[in-house]
Enzyme design. Structure first.
Site, PDB file in Angstrom:
ATOM      1  N   ASP A 191       0.871  -1.097   0.254  1.00  0.00           N
ATOM      2  CA  ASP A 191      -0.264   0.048  -0.023  1.00  0.00           C
ATOM      3  C   ASP A 191       0.706   1.090  -0.096  1.00  0.00           C
ATOM      4  O   ASP A 191       2.147   0.959  -0.136  1.00  0.00           O
ATOM      5  CB  ASP A 191      -0.923  -0.023   1.320  1.00  0.00           C
ATOM      6  CG  ASP A 191      -2.292   0.630   0.726  1.00  0.00           C
ATOM      7  OD1 ASP A 191      -2.362   1.711   0.382  1.00  0.00           O
ATOM      8  OD2 ASP A 191      -3.165  -0.033   0.727  1.00  0.00           O
ATOM      9  N   HIS A 261      -2.906   2.747  -4.350  1.00  0.00           N
ATOM     10  CA  HIS A 261      -2.355   2.244  -3.395  1.00  0.00           C
ATOM     11  C   HIS A 261      -0.896   1.914  -3.633  1.00  0.00           C
ATOM     12  O   HIS A 261      -0.232   0.978  -3.074  1.00  0.00           O
ATOM     13  CB  HIS A 261      -3.130   1.343  -2.692  1.00  0.00           C
ATOM     14  CG  HIS A 261      -4.388   1.780  -2.377  1.00  0.00           C
ATOM     15  ND1 HIS A 261      -4.288   2.665  -0.783  1.00  0.00           N
ATOM     16  CD2 HIS A 261      -5.770   2.046  -2.724  1.00  0.00           C
ATOM     17  CE1 HIS A 261      -5.646   3.078  -0.678  1.00  0.00           C
ATOM     18  NE2 HIS A 261      -6.503   2.741  -1.729  1.00  0.00           N
ATOM     19  N   GLU A 325     -10.026   2.548  -5.053  1.00  0.00           N
ATOM     20  CA  GLU A 325      -9.517   3.709  -4.772  1.00  0.00           C
ATOM     21  C   GLU A 325      -8.362   4.367  -5.818  1.00  0.00           C
ATOM     22  O   GLU A 325      -7.209   4.619  -5.272  1.00  0.00           O
ATOM     23  CB  GLU A 325      -9.105   3.915  -3.270  1.00  0.00           C
ATOM     24  CG  GLU A 325     -10.215   3.599  -2.269  1.00  0.00           C
ATOM     25  CD  GLU A 325     -10.131   3.553  -0.976  1.00  0.00           C
ATOM     26  OE1 GLU A 325     -10.963   4.253  -0.162  1.00  0.00           O
ATOM     27  OE2 GLU A 325      -8.775   3.169  -0.397  1.00  0.00           O
TER      28      GLU A 325
HETATM   29  C1  ACM Z   1     -10.936  -0.516   0.756  1.00  0.00           C
HETATM   30  O1  ACM Z   1     -11.425  -0.339   1.974  1.00  0.00           O
HETATM   31  N1  ACM Z   1     -10.542   0.608  -0.064  1.00  0.00           N
HETATM   32  C2  ACM Z   1     -10.992  -1.886  -0.008  1.00  0.00           C
END
Ligand code: ACM
Ligand code: ZN
Length: 542
Positions: A191, A261, A325
């Protein structure tokens, strides 16, 4: 008189109770005397079967933890011996993970179609034994006990990027999963805040991307602790954890989150981003705008090379590629990404921007690569907006509705909606005495009442719901006791969601059965939220 009364009380305490968590489907009494579990009881397993030999050793360890009695294990060619717990394979049983325990005064037979089924029988027997310290006799009432999981995918997730946890901690997490009859660990390894898996072809991923210069305090406060923080798992450690999990019939699904991420990876290899950086491994929380540049062929090559090593390390069918995201602002400005859009002839629709379609194209490339290597892809539900085909399995997190929609379209789906399956959320609305959590309020009861299969999902789509998983993001979880506090006892409620059919669930009954499971948490010194046991509803908490 007194002495007799005391003796009776002790004997009763040492009686097993099969009404464990998750509750077996059937507990049918047999008219016979109790089986006497003693230090001389043997654990038999079929000669030459390594999985069953390990099952036997594990049962012996569990009994020792619970009672202090050390049962010897014994390879046998025939299963019908006296004074033993006999582990047996029964090819006539229906489901691969079903178990059946037959207790008579003569013996205890734990049967499964596969060693995994036998393992779940072992877990049930283990949980039925009272935790009363060292004893030399436990009475097992004569009965036939059987269980069969409702879902094949019974998952827990653990984020080891935001905070890094030791091999020992991950193994204990696996132990906790095994106790709860779970079989999939979704391991979030990369991440913005840290890359945690050694990749030999790109050593800077772990060496540079595995470290940040400091961490914000709380929910992105202006205070950064300034303490260098990080770590990663070597490939040898990963193999050890994969093996440890497999020995407990848990498959690890690694997640390499892409194209978003990715700031930790971009810090290590800035040429993979649209702007070229410089980037810095994040010490705050949220969604970064810097993501992989998919206009560059080198990025696709990088992803394939990383996945080559991931595939070698994780033998399971599924690889999780994230996909959540991913803001597309960099792509909108990047000449290479825009050129890719032109080259591919992508055209925006009413609901999809060209950049969303570009994520779809990128994801499909990755999916094809995985498929060529015999693997299947899981991604977060954002993928439903990117035109991926239905061979992609969808993990529904922004509620259960995206998952239901995915199932309608023909995708396989895993349900892990924020509400109620984000275990990094609070467990009560009265949060002042709670460790800092993400927010929200997912009480034990809310978890218990969740049904992964929506009432209105048509019968012919229901088989697409593979199961349920709770997620444990660790922005605010810094140490192992805090992980355990967030998941216990909510994992117990989730276990009944995963194992029982809705008509067999009963929250009040579950609450009565829970204290004994908690005795086992205490035995292992696991931290748990005790208040969840004593209050009937979170509104009664002061
Ligand atoms: C998430 O909680 N961004 C999958
Ligand atoms: Zn770009």
């Amino acid at each position: 008189m007194m002495l007799i009364a005391v003796a009776t009380a002790v004997a009763q305490e040492n009686r097993a109770n099969y009404r464990v968590v998750p509750l077996p489907d059937r507990i049918d009494g047999i008219k016979d005397a109790d089986f006497k579990l003693k230090g001389t009881t043997l654990v038999d397993y079929p000669t030459g079967n390594r999985d069953m030999e390990r099952n036997a050793a594990m049962l012996s360890l569990y009994v020792e933890d619970l009672t202090g009695m050390h049962l010897s294990t014994r390879p046998v060619n025939t299963g019908n011996n006296h004074d033993c717990i006999s582990l047996q394979l029964d090819p006539k049983m229906a489901g691969d993970e079903d178990y059946r325990i037959t207790v008579t005064s003569r013996s205890v037979i734990i049967a499964g179609k596969t060693p995994a089924g036998v393992f779940y029988g072992i877990q049930t027997l283990r949980k039925s034994i009272p935790v009363v310290g060292k004893v030399d006799l436990v009475l097992l009432p004569a009965a036939q006990v059987a269980g069969s999981p409702r879902f094949g995918y019974r998952g827990m997730h653990l984020d080891c990027s935001r905070h890094f946890f030791s091999v020992e901690t991950v193994k204990r997490y696996i132990d906790i999963m095994a106790l709860h009859g779970m079989n999939r660990l979704h391991w979030h390894l990369t991440d913005d805040q840290g890359w945690r898996i050694e990749i030999k072809k790109y050593p800077r991923l772990a060496e540079v991307g595995g470290w940040r210069n400091g961490t914000t305090l709380g929910h992105n406060s202006p205070v950064n602790d300034g303490i260098r923080y990080g770590g990663y798992y070597t490939q040898e450690e990963i193999k050890e954890i994969v093996r440890y999990a497999a020995d407990r019939y848990i498959t690890i699904i690694p997640e390499i989150d892409m194209p978003g991420h990715m700031v930790a990876a971009l810090t290590a290899y800035p040429e993979l981003g649209c702007t070229g950086g410089p980037y810095e491994v994040w010490g705050m929380w949220g969604v970064a705008e810097d993501i992989l540049c998919v206009g560059k062929d080198e990025t696709l090559q990088f992803v394939n090379n990383v996945l080559d090593e991931v595939i070698q390390l994780f033998p399971g069918e599924y690889i999780h590629i994230g996909g959540d995201e991913s803001p597309r602002v960099r792509w909108q400005e990047c000449p290479r990404c825009q050129q890719r859009i032109v080259d591919l002839g992508l055209k925006a629709t009413d609901h999809q921007s060209v950049e969303a379609l570009l994520q779809g194209w990128f994801t499909t490339q990755v999916q094809q690569y995985l498929s060529e290597h015999g693997r299947r892809m899981i991604g977060w539900d954002e993928l439903l907006g990117c035109n991926v085909d239905t061979t992609a399995t969808i993990m529904s997190w922004r509620g259960a509705e995206p998952g239901s929609q995915g199932a309608m379209q023909g995708h396989d789906v895993i349900m892990s909606p924020v509400d109620p399956l984000y275990f990094d959320y609070y467990q009560t609305s009265k949060t002042w005495n709670e460790p800092t959590a993400f927010g929200g309020c997912n009480t034990l009861k809310k978890v218990y009442d969740f049904d992964p299969v929506a009432d209105d999902l048509p019968a012919d789509k229901r088989q697409h719901i593979l199961g349920a998983q709770a997620n444990v993001w660790t922005e605010y979880i810094t140490c192992e006791p805090q992980i355990q506090y967030q998941v216990l006892p909510r994992m117990a409620a989730l276990a009944e969601v995963q194992w029982l059919h809705p008509e067999d669930k009963d929250y009040q009954d579950f609450k009565k059965r829970l204290p004994h499971l908690v005795d086992i948490y205490k035995l292992y010194n696991w931290t748990y939220r005790a208040k969840s046991l004593i209050v009937e509803s979170e509104d009664q908490e002061k």
